[in-house]
Write a protein that holds these residues in place. Sequence first.
Motif, short mmCIF file in Angstrom:
data_model
loop_
_atom_site.label_atom_id
_atom_site.label_comp_id
_atom_site.label_asym_id
_atom_site.label_seq_id
_atom_site.Cartn_x
_atom_site.Cartn_y
_atom_site.Cartn_z
N LEU A 1 7.52 11.37 -9.02
CA LEU A 1 8.88 11.75 -9.39
C LEU A 1 9.91 11.19 -8.40
CD1 LEU A 1 8.28 15.47 -10.46
CD2 LEU A 1 8.43 13.44 -11.92
N GLN A 2 9.48 11.01 -7.13
CA GLN A 2 10.40 10.48 -6.12
C GLN A 2 10.37 8.96 -6.03
OE1 GLN A 2 10.23 12.61 -2.30
NE2 GLN A 2 8.90 14.14 -3.27
N TYR A 3 9.46 8.32 -6.78
CA TYR A 3 9.29 6.87 -6.66
C TYR A 3 10.58 6.09 -6.91
CZ TYR A 3 7.34 2.19 -7.34
OH TYR A 3 7.08 0.85 -7.25
N PRO A 4 11.35 6.39 -8.00
CA PRO A 4 12.57 5.59 -8.23
C PRO A 4 13.61 5.73 -7.12
CG PRO A 4 11.93 6.81 -10.20
CD PRO A 4 11.10 7.35 -9.08
N SER A 5 13.60 6.87 -6.42
CA SER A 5 14.60 7.07 -5.37
C SER A 5 14.14 6.55 -4.02
CB SER A 5 14.94 8.56 -5.24
OG SER A 5 13.77 9.32 -4.90
N ILE A 6 12.82 6.37 -3.83
CA ILE A 6 12.29 5.88 -2.55
C ILE A 6 12.11 4.37 -2.58
CG2 ILE A 6 10.33 5.95 -0.95
CD1 ILE A 6 9.87 8.85 -1.76
N ALA B 1 0.83 -1.20 0.00
CA ALA B 1 0.00 0.00 0.00
C ALA B 1 0.87 1.25 0.00
CB ALA B 1 -0.92 0.00 1.22
N TYR B 2 1.97 1.24 0.76
CA TYR B 2 2.91 2.37 0.76
C TYR B 2 3.55 2.52 -0.61
CZ TYR B 2 6.96 5.23 1.89
OH TYR B 2 7.91 6.24 1.91
N ASP B 3 3.86 1.41 -1.27
CA ASP B 3 4.40 1.44 -2.63
C ASP B 3 3.45 2.15 -3.59
OD1 ASP B 3 6.18 0.09 -4.93
OD2 ASP B 3 4.08 -0.31 -5.39
N ARG B 4 2.15 1.83 -3.49
CA ARG B 4 1.15 2.48 -4.35
C ARG B 4 0.98 3.96 -3.99
NH1 ARG B 4 1.31 1.02 -8.69
NH2 ARG B 4 3.37 0.55 -7.86
N TYR B 5 1.09 4.27 -2.71
CA TYR B 5 0.98 5.67 -2.26
C TYR B 5 2.10 6.51 -2.88
CZ TYR B 5 2.16 9.58 0.81
OH TYR B 5 2.53 10.81 1.30
N VAL B 6 3.33 6.02 -2.82
CA VAL B 6 4.47 6.76 -3.39
C VAL B 6 4.33 6.86 -4.90
CG1 VAL B 6 6.98 6.79 -3.66
CG2 VAL B 6 5.98 6.08 -1.49
N ALA B 7 3.89 5.77 -5.55
CA ALA B 7 3.77 5.76 -7.01
C ALA B 7 2.77 6.79 -7.51
CB ALA B 7 3.36 4.37 -7.49
#
Length: 602
Positions: free
Chosen positions: A192-197, A181-187
């Motif tokens: 823009l920050q998804y690849p770095s997080i 769920a956190y993965d989907r939240y960041v995506a």
Amino acid sequence: MNEEHLSQADNVPNLMSISQEHCEGFGCRGGGQDQVNGSEHDQEEPQDFLVSVMIRRQHMEAPKNTSSIPVSEFLLICFPNYQTWQHWLSLPLSLLFLLAMGANATLLITIRMEASLHEPMYYLLSLLSLLDIVLCLTVIPKVLAIFWFDNKSISFSACFLQMFIMNSFLTMESCTFMVMAYDRYVAICKPLQYPSIITDQFVARAAIFVATRNGILTMPIPILSSQLRYCASVIKNCICTNMSVSKLSCDDITFNQLYQFVIGWTLLGSDLILIILSYSFILKAVLRIKAEGAVAKALGTCSSHFILILFFSTVLLVLVITNLARERIPPDVPILLNILHHLIPPALNPIVYGVRTREIKQGIWNLLRRLKEVLLIFWFNMKPISFVGCFLQMFIMNTFLPMESSTFLVMAYDRYVAICHPLRYPSIITEQFVINAAIFIVLRNLLATLPTPVLAARLNYCTSNVVENCICANISVAKLSCGDIHLNKLYQFVSVWCLLGSDLVLILLSYCFILRVVMSQQSGGAVTKALSTCGSHLILILFFYTLLLVFIFTNKAGKKIPSEVPILLNVLHHLIPPALNPIVYGVRTQEIKQGIIKLLKH
């Protein structure tokens, strides 16, 4: 004597008048009057002992003469009120277990082999599949062993190991949903920050956190239960749940119940709250998007995850509610729901992601294409097959398949005579009858199917020598011919439907007569017993003809489905029934089951 004991002793009427018989039951010596007249030490020690005994007896739920016994193993009693239905229930459970194991293994292999799926989101999905496989392997094989072989015993250590794995891996699965769920939240909220997080390092740390948090916090549950003293060894459940095992204890289990309640709701509750918060932020961000179609696309990336959480939480909540209302519903319902909670989510998780995720779907199709190549190579790059070898294989397949159908027909007649004419059974179903039936099966199907490979062998082959199949099927080979193959197709169609169709019609007629005779009986137990003798045969017929019909329909569908699907189904039809036939009869036939057990003992 201290004040606490005196105050408790005052509330126990006629404490010193306990009978000698009861005192001996607790291992006391001497009469009450002798102890009162003795020294101060002699007076205080028996009184303190008797007071403590009475106080303990007031808090124990067991009968007055209950005492702990050394327990080296437990007995699992599945569905106490429906013991006779266990064999029938084992069939859908077996299919769900095979589906769960196969689907999760396919998903893991697909993600491993497809380079495009080597991303953090799919690594998390691999972790979920791995947890599902372990949960299934921990619970379902033992349940099936109870259903099939009446293997109810489980060792003391194995019981608590199963308890630990179930408690820890269930909460690990919930925690994995929270990380996803956190993965989907960041995506969605921070694309823009998804690849770095969300990196590979993040996934590794998340996996360590999932395992450590839930492993450490659930570890005390089986430890506390293993330290209890037990007055019984029969668990009224199919699996070693904490409450089912703790109920057998002579000790106070309040702390065990409290710890499991607090830890369970803390772990699962916190995960659920964080999941809801993540989706609240996602929904808030999505609703601010003005572009047409962007909202549906954003929500579409979360749909698979949301469906899986819904399945997981719904089954868990239903299980909790039924346990709370266990006095109003049959005790077998929570037991069944507990098993299904370890089976349905693992079976559905890879299917939902496979259906709704385009990348995984494409990866699975690529895997099937590779599987086709593996089947053709047969592990040793043995693609060629001789002209004679190909038509010999064709003849054997076409002959032995209807032979199996004819054998089912003879077995149906055997059941018809046994139920409808029981007194004449010994004179009709004799060894001579079996020999005559075997000769009939061989000659009938041999003569009827022999022209199929003969007609195919007489064709002229002038195009390609590559058969697009794993086996030399008649139509696959005939398609390579330059000549007219209408006669080949027509003969195979007529012979197959005459042989298999006539067998199926006669089998249905046999069971119609059996059903009519059974329904005319007044005794309910006699009806159940009569039908149970046909259970194994009906299951095998269902498997055989269902797979056959599915294979025929996929062939008729032509270009509407990938060409690999009929090829795979053709292979499975020559594999699944032979694998299941002895298992089904071994499980449902008492004599065969006993014979297998004796063989294993020797």
